[in-house]
Scaffold this motif. Sequence first.
Motif, PDB file in Angstrom:
ATOM      1  N   LEU A 139       0.863  -1.181   0.000  1.00 12.55           N
ATOM      2  CA  LEU A 139       0.000   0.000   0.000  1.00 12.55           C
ATOM      3  C   LEU A 139       0.899   1.231   0.000  1.00 12.55           C
TER       4      LEU A 139
ATOM      5  N   GLY B  90       0.327   5.382  -1.319  1.00 13.69           N
ATOM      6  CA  GLY B  90      -0.532   6.462  -0.831  1.00 13.69           C
ATOM      7  C   GLY B  90      -1.997   6.072  -0.776  1.00 13.69           C
TER       8      GLY B  90
ATOM      9  N   GLY C 138      10.710   5.982  -3.721  1.00 12.47           N
ATOM     10  CA  GLY C 138       9.460   5.425  -4.239  1.00 12.47           C
ATOM     11  C   GLY C 138       8.236   5.834  -3.431  1.00 12.47           C
TER      12      GLY C 138
ATOM     13  N   HIS D 215       3.485  13.159  -4.524  1.00 21.82           N
ATOM     14  CA  HIS D 215       3.495  14.086  -5.662  1.00 21.82           C
ATOM     15  C   HIS D 215       3.747  15.513  -5.182  1.00 21.82           C
TER      16      HIS D 215
ATOM     17  N   VAL E 261      -5.022  14.629  -3.187  1.00 26.13           N
ATOM     18  CA  VAL E 261      -4.455  13.428  -3.825  1.00 26.13           C
ATOM     19  C   VAL E 261      -2.927  13.536  -3.842  1.00 26.13           C
TER      20      VAL E 261
ATOM     21  N   GLY F  86      -0.669  10.434  -2.720  1.00 23.53           N
ATOM     22  CA  GLY F  86      -0.223   9.595  -3.831  1.00 23.53           C
ATOM     23  C   GLY F  86       1.281   9.675  -4.018  1.00 23.53           C
TER      24      GLY F  86
ATOM     25  N   GLY G 173       3.810   4.296  -6.304  1.00 21.00           N
ATOM     26  CA  GLY G 173       2.463   3.764  -6.534  1.00 21.00           C
ATOM     27  C   GLY G 173       2.015   4.005  -7.956  1.00 21.00           C
TER      28      GLY G 173
ATOM     29  N   ALA H  16       4.077   1.686 -10.265  1.00 20.63           N
ATOM     30  CA  ALA H  16       3.721   0.278 -10.080  1.00 20.63           C
ATOM     31  C   ALA H  16       2.359  -0.012 -10.703  1.00 20.63           C
TER      32      ALA H  16
ATOM     33  N   GLU I  47       7.632  -7.063  -5.137  1.00 25.78           N
ATOM     34  CA  GLU I  47       8.815  -6.231  -5.366  1.00 25.78           C
ATOM     35  C   GLU I  47       8.458  -4.766  -5.088  1.00 25.78           C
ATOM     36  N   ILE I  48       9.341  -4.062  -4.403  1.00 28.91           N
ATOM     37  CA  ILE I  48       9.040  -2.687  -3.977  1.00 28.91           C
ATOM     38  C   ILE I  48       9.892  -1.692  -4.761  1.00 28.91           C
TER      39      ILE I  48
ATOM     40  N   LYS J  14      -0.420  18.058 -20.739  1.00 24.88           N
ATOM     41  CA  LYS J  14      -1.485  17.146 -20.298  1.00 24.88           C
ATOM     42  C   LYS J  14      -2.808  17.694 -20.792  1.00 24.88           C
TER      43      LYS J  14
ATOM     44  N   SER K 238     -12.112  12.668 -14.675  1.00 26.09           N
ATOM     45  CA  SER K 238     -11.166  11.911 -13.835  1.00 26.09           C
ATOM     46  C   SER K 238      -9.973  12.744 -13.421  1.00 26.09           C
ATOM     47  N   ARG K 239      -9.700  13.804 -14.164  1.00 27.72           N
ATOM     48  CA  ARG K 239      -8.513  14.648 -13.992  1.00 27.72           C
ATOM     49  C   ARG K 239      -7.220  13.920 -14.354  1.00 27.72           C
TER      50      ARG K 239
ATOM     51  N   LYS L 126      -7.768  13.378   1.901  1.00 31.69           N
ATOM     52  CA  LYS L 126      -9.130  12.843   1.883  1.00 31.69           C
ATOM     53  C   LYS L 126      -9.244  11.702   2.896  1.00 31.69           C
TER      54      LYS L 126
HETATM   55  C1  LIG Z   1      -9.126  12.094  -7.895  1.00 28.25           C
HETATM   56  C2  LIG Z   1      -7.843  11.488  -8.400  1.00 28.25           C
HETATM   57  C3  LIG Z   1      -7.204  12.069  -9.472  1.00 28.25           C
HETATM   58  C4  LIG Z   1      -6.011  11.529  -9.968  1.00 28.25           C
HETATM   59  N1  LIG Z   1      -5.409  12.131 -11.029  1.00 28.25           N
HETATM   60  C5  LIG Z   1      -4.266  11.624 -11.528  1.00 28.25           C
HETATM   61  C6  LIG Z   1      -3.592  12.249 -12.625  1.00 28.25           C
HETATM   62  O1  LIG Z   1      -4.015  13.275 -13.127  1.00 28.25           O
HETATM   63  N2  LIG Z   1      -2.459  11.674 -13.086  1.00 28.25           N
HETATM   64  C7  LIG Z   1      -1.933  10.560 -12.517  1.00 28.25           C
HETATM   65  O2  LIG Z   1      -0.890  10.110 -12.959  1.00 28.25           O
HETATM   66  N3  LIG Z   1      -2.525   9.960 -11.474  1.00 28.25           N
HETATM   67  C8  LIG Z   1      -3.670  10.469 -10.967  1.00 28.25           C
HETATM   68  N4  LIG Z   1      -4.266   9.850  -9.889  1.00 28.25           N
HETATM   69  C9  LIG Z   1      -3.651   8.641  -9.327  1.00 28.25           C
HETATM   70  C10 LIG Z   1      -2.684   9.013  -8.210  1.00 28.25           C
HETATM   71  O3  LIG Z   1      -1.521   9.615  -8.773  1.00 28.25           O
HETATM   72  C11 LIG Z   1      -2.276   7.808  -7.394  1.00 28.25           C
HETATM   73  O4  LIG Z   1      -1.674   8.352  -6.268  1.00 28.25           O
HETATM   74  C12 LIG Z   1      -1.299   6.844  -7.996  1.00 28.25           C
HETATM   75  O5  LIG Z   1      -1.701   6.335  -9.217  1.00 28.25           O
HETATM   76  C13 LIG Z   1      -1.091   5.638  -7.108  1.00 28.25           C
HETATM   77  O6  LIG Z   1      -0.190   5.974  -6.127  1.00 28.25           O
HETATM   78  P1  LIG Z   1      -0.412   5.598  -4.613  1.00 28.25           P
HETATM   79  O7  LIG Z   1       0.844   5.947  -3.907  1.00 28.25           O
HETATM   80  O8  LIG Z   1      -1.657   6.236  -4.157  1.00 28.25           O
HETATM   81  O9  LIG Z   1      -0.517   4.017  -4.693  1.00 28.25           O
HETATM   82  P2  LIG Z   1      -1.559   2.978  -4.101  1.00 28.25           P
HETATM   83  O10 LIG Z   1      -2.931   3.357  -4.486  1.00 28.25           O
HETATM   84  O11 LIG Z   1      -1.289   2.760  -2.668  1.00 28.25           O
HETATM   85  O12 LIG Z   1      -1.099   1.688  -4.889  1.00 28.25           O
HETATM   86  C14 LIG Z   1      -1.252   1.534  -6.281  1.00 28.25           C
HETATM   87  C15 LIG Z   1      -0.556   0.236  -6.707  1.00 28.25           C
HETATM   88  O13 LIG Z   1       0.854   0.361  -6.595  1.00 28.25           O
HETATM   89  C16 LIG Z   1       1.397  -0.600  -5.686  1.00 28.25           C
HETATM   90  N5  LIG Z   1       2.449   0.123  -4.972  1.00 28.25           N
HETATM   91  C17 LIG Z   1       2.314   1.277  -4.252  1.00 28.25           C
HETATM   92  N6  LIG Z   1       3.515   1.741  -3.869  1.00 28.25           N
HETATM   93  C18 LIG Z   1       4.444   0.859  -4.353  1.00 28.25           C
HETATM   94  C19 LIG Z   1       5.862   0.799  -4.279  1.00 28.25           C
HETATM   95  N7  LIG Z   1       6.608   1.743  -3.670  1.00 28.25           N
HETATM   96  N8  LIG Z   1       6.481  -0.265  -4.867  1.00 28.25           N
HETATM   97  C20 LIG Z   1       5.749  -1.207  -5.519  1.00 28.25           C
HETATM   98  N9  LIG Z   1       4.426  -1.200  -5.609  1.00 28.25           N
HETATM   99  C21 LIG Z   1       3.771  -0.170  -5.041  1.00 28.25           C
HETATM  100  C22 LIG Z   1       0.228  -1.085  -4.873  1.00 28.25           C
HETATM  101  O14 LIG Z   1       0.417  -2.403  -4.438  1.00 28.25           O
HETATM  102  C23 LIG Z   1      -0.923  -0.978  -5.869  1.00 28.25           C
HETATM  103  O15 LIG Z   1      -0.935  -2.082  -6.705  1.00 28.25           O
HETATM  104  C24 LIG Z   1      -5.448  10.374  -9.364  1.00 28.25           C
HETATM  105  C25 LIG Z   1      -6.100   9.780  -8.288  1.00 28.25           C
HETATM  106  C26 LIG Z   1      -7.279  10.317  -7.801  1.00 28.25           C
HETATM  107  C27 LIG Z   1      -7.929   9.672  -6.638  1.00 28.25           C
END
Ligand SMILES: Cc1cc2nc3c(=O)[nH]c(=O)nc-3n(C[C@H](O)[C@H](O)[C@H](O)COP(=O)(O)OP(=O)(O)OC[C@H]3O[C@@H](n4cnc5c(N)ncnc54)[C@H](O)[C@@H]3O)c2cc1C
Lengths: 263, 161
Positions: free
Chosen positions: A27, A29, A71, A75, A101, A105, A109, A112, A156-157, A173, A179-180, B58
Amino acid sequence: MYDFEFERPATIADAVAALGDEDAQALGGGQTLIPTLKQRLAMPGKLVSLTAIREIRGVCEDDEGHLCIGGGTTHAVVAREAADRFPGLASLAARIGDPAVRNRGTIGGSLANNDPSACYPAAALAANATVVTDRRTIVADDYFQGMFTTALDDGEIIAEVRFPVPEASNYQKFIQPASRFALVGVFVAKFADGVRVAVTGASESGVFRWSKAEAALSRNFTPDALSGLTVPADGMIGDLHGSPEYRAHLIGVLTKRAVSAAT
Amino acid sequence: MTQVSMTVNGQSVSGEIEGRTLLVEFLREGLGLTGTHVGCDTSQCGACVVHIDGAPVKACSIFAAEADGAEVTTIEGMAAPDGTLSPVQQGFRDHHGLQCGFCTPGMVMTATALLKENPKPTVTEVREYLEGNICRCTGYHNIVKAVLAASGQEMPAVAAE
Ligand SMILES: Cc1cc2nc3c(=O)[nH]c(=O)nc-3n(C[C@H](O)[C@H](O)[C@H](O)COP(=O)(O)OP(=O)(O)OC[C@H]3O[C@@H](n4cnc5c(N)ncnc54)[C@H](O)[C@@H]3O)c2cc1C
Ligand code: FES
Ligand code: FES
């Protein structure tokens, strides 16, 4: 939400051990994974949170001048801390989603997950970044393997992402307003030895390099160098937000805009 | 079940949670702080925004366990103890920045974070920062006005487009 085990280790080593269970998932963000769990599109038996691991957070520079981003870096932190060294990347991070976000995020993540409309994959591929995991390094050209598919093994991390810093770069972009995410996004990176152009949001095979544009821009880094170059609509995503032809057209337009913004 | 401790609106609190307990559930059901709303439950609408260590997040998309040891501020922590509204809350009141009020806690929390980062934002900056906060009632115009008022600025006459 369904029940699962939850662990929050403080080191990479402990996280890798915890992820050794067959049914465990990392997990980051949670901005993608938590909504996915609520819909039960993913149902791991154990979640291993990476947010307490300090060694995978932060932005720094290595001896070869690469920008190294942990990692687990959010953002929002990349938007702030990469601004001087790699403004093209910082500006991309500053436009992901919304402020809340961006405060959760992470770059790991995002890479991955490799959502076909995500922003970071375009930057990583255009800048030829290296993904450093708990066990090896993977160059961007080998890392992305199609929509939601990467070279990562189970458990794998992503510990770090190492970016060569281009002389000039820009990310355009075209926002999908609901969805943004990117309806189409283009990252252009100019290095001393050539130009790389990566496209997200457009192809059914995920992020890709537009090699014809790269060759033309490596000879002449101006928007005019792209005149007459088009991307075939074949293999582009078609949905209610845009047809394959529309997306293919946007790639040309956005690449020109990125080059003029970068020069 | 595990134990979680954090500071919420300046008070130390702790409680028993499960791994799957979301922060918003801990706040609403565990602590009775029902000012933080759940709209979409999928990190789209911003009704659930709270501050964690000063940054807007959030609360529907973070587990309570992740906030262990953190400083959390919710809408209940915005007014002074004597009930005096914060400048952003007062702006919403003065400029009719709400109708049903469902989105308002999240709007106030996000706008407060904006003014901390950027004390004199432009109309465009206000709108951009509020991108993740959805309002079904107001059409946003009075929300923007309220935030500008809280920053000590007036709404430019042409900003109504
Ligand atoms: C309203 C909204 C708008 C968004 N808009 C955009 C956008 O404009 N552009 C964009 O690019 N993204 C966007 N996102 C996605 C956002 O950037 C997410 O944060 C991102 O895609 C996933 O990152 P996370 O850290 O939240 O990962 P998580 O949701 O925690 O995990 C996502 C996946 O990655 C894996 N994972 C997480 N961290 C690691 C790690 N260090 N090593 C290996 N695996 C890992 C998890 O197991 C899971 O499979 C948006 C999200 C939301 C909710
Ligand atoms: S309820 Fe959290 S973003 Fe909508
Ligand atoms: S006032 Fe009703 S949703 Fe905003």
